[in-house]
Design a protein around this motif. Structure first.
Motif, short mmCIF file in Angstrom:
data_model
loop_
_atom_site.label_atom_id
_atom_site.label_comp_id
_atom_site.label_asym_id
_atom_site.label_seq_id
_atom_site.Cartn_x
_atom_site.Cartn_y
_atom_site.Cartn_z
N MET A 158 15.65 26.91 47.91
CA MET A 158 16.42 26.18 46.91
C MET A 158 17.91 26.49 47.00
SD MET A 158 13.74 26.53 43.73
CE MET A 158 14.31 25.20 42.68
N TYR B 42 18.27 19.14 46.99
CA TYR B 42 17.06 18.46 46.56
C TYR B 42 16.98 17.11 47.27
CZ TYR B 42 13.46 16.65 43.38
OH TYR B 42 12.29 16.15 42.84
N GLY C 38 12.28 16.99 39.97
CA GLY C 38 12.70 18.38 40.10
C GLY C 38 14.20 18.57 40.14
N SER C 39 14.96 17.52 39.88
CA SER C 39 16.43 17.60 40.02
C SER C 39 17.06 18.64 39.09
CB SER C 39 17.05 16.23 39.75
OG SER C 39 16.74 15.78 38.44
N PHE D 132 18.01 22.03 40.47
CA PHE D 132 19.07 22.10 41.49
C PHE D 132 20.45 21.84 40.90
CE2 PHE D 132 15.18 21.50 43.78
CZ PHE D 132 15.35 22.15 44.99
N THR E 58 11.83 19.60 48.54
CA THR E 58 11.20 19.05 47.33
C THR E 58 10.20 20.07 46.79
OG1 THR E 58 9.30 18.06 48.47
CG2 THR E 58 11.32 16.74 48.35
#
Length: 242
Positions: A148, A153, A161-162, A165, A217
């Motif tokens: 990460m 992303y 899942g944004s 990040f 992702t």
């Protein structure tokens, strides 16, 4: 403590009471400690299983426990990742396949292979078994932080899942990665081998993700966790029992 529990709630299926406040960065930072908690549960379970059954059977039961504790969360990511990245598909096509809830043949094969490797390795670990079983899940979750930090992303701001990040990770956010690293030193030369396998496998996966998708992702992170666990369990059983 809230962030630690939230991290456990995020990556496991263990009931831990009411959901804690959603703190994406706090959840990420505590991944290594959450992994250490999973590893401790695994090591304690293995003590009981090894007292009742031979190592090969205990190893299989350990794998079952890992899948149950995580709700097969990471295994699902592994299957989706292999289905999406297998072959020479365009980036958008690969992302669409990974988002599909159906699992293809290659995904099933990948999951089966990883589970078999884990079971075989867990049935062969002799030296420092309790400690090895405790630190490997922590290393596997530590790899997610590295991924990460080094990759954006892949699904952009529209992805689910944004939020994880939005705030860049800094060096201090890796502080809990020190826990498995320090504990691994008590495994002697196998601990050094463990760190070598961790660094090389994590680097290889990040390079593949960057080449294939230019980012990462949730599925890729799950695949990273499963692959790291399998590779690291292999690393600590190199040379067999003393």
């Amino acid at each position: 403590m809230n962030a630690f529990i939230a991290s456990l709630q995020f990556i496991t299926a263990v009931p831990l009471g009411q959901p804690r406040p959603f703190d994406p960065k706090g959840i990420i930072v505590h991944f290594p400690l959450a992994g250490l908690a999973i590893g401790l549960a695994l090591a304690l379970f293995d003590l009981a299983a090894s007292a009742l059954w031979p190592p090969a059977v205990a190893g299989v039961l350990d794998v079952v426990l890992l899948a149950a504790v995580t709700g097969a969360f990471h295994l699902d990511g592994l299957a989706d990742t292999v289905d999406g990245l297998y072959g020479r598909r365009e980036r958008e096509k690969a992302l669409a396949i990974m988002k599909d809830s159906r699992v293809g043949a290659m995904g099933l094969v990948a999951v089966a292979c990883v589970l078999l490797v884990k079971a075989a390795a867990l049935g062969s670990i002799g030296h420092g078994r309790f400690l090895a079983l405790m630190v490997v899940p922590a290393y596997a979750r530590s790899a997610m932080i590295v991924g990460m930090r080094l990759l954006p992303y892949a699904r952009g701001k529209e992805g689910t899942g944004s939020a994880f990040f939005e705030t860049p990770l800094t060096a201090i956010d890796f502080k809990f990665v020190a826990a498995p690293v320090i504990l691994s030193l008590f495994l002697g030369w196998r601990g050094l081998l463990l760190n070598l396998f961790f660094a090389s496998t994590t680097a290889a996966l990040i390079a593949i993700y960057r080449k294939k998708l230019g980012g990462i992702t949730g599925d890729l992170l799950g695949a990273m966790t499963e692959i790291l666990e399998a590779v690291l369990f292999l690393a600590v059983c190199v040379g067999g029992s003393p």
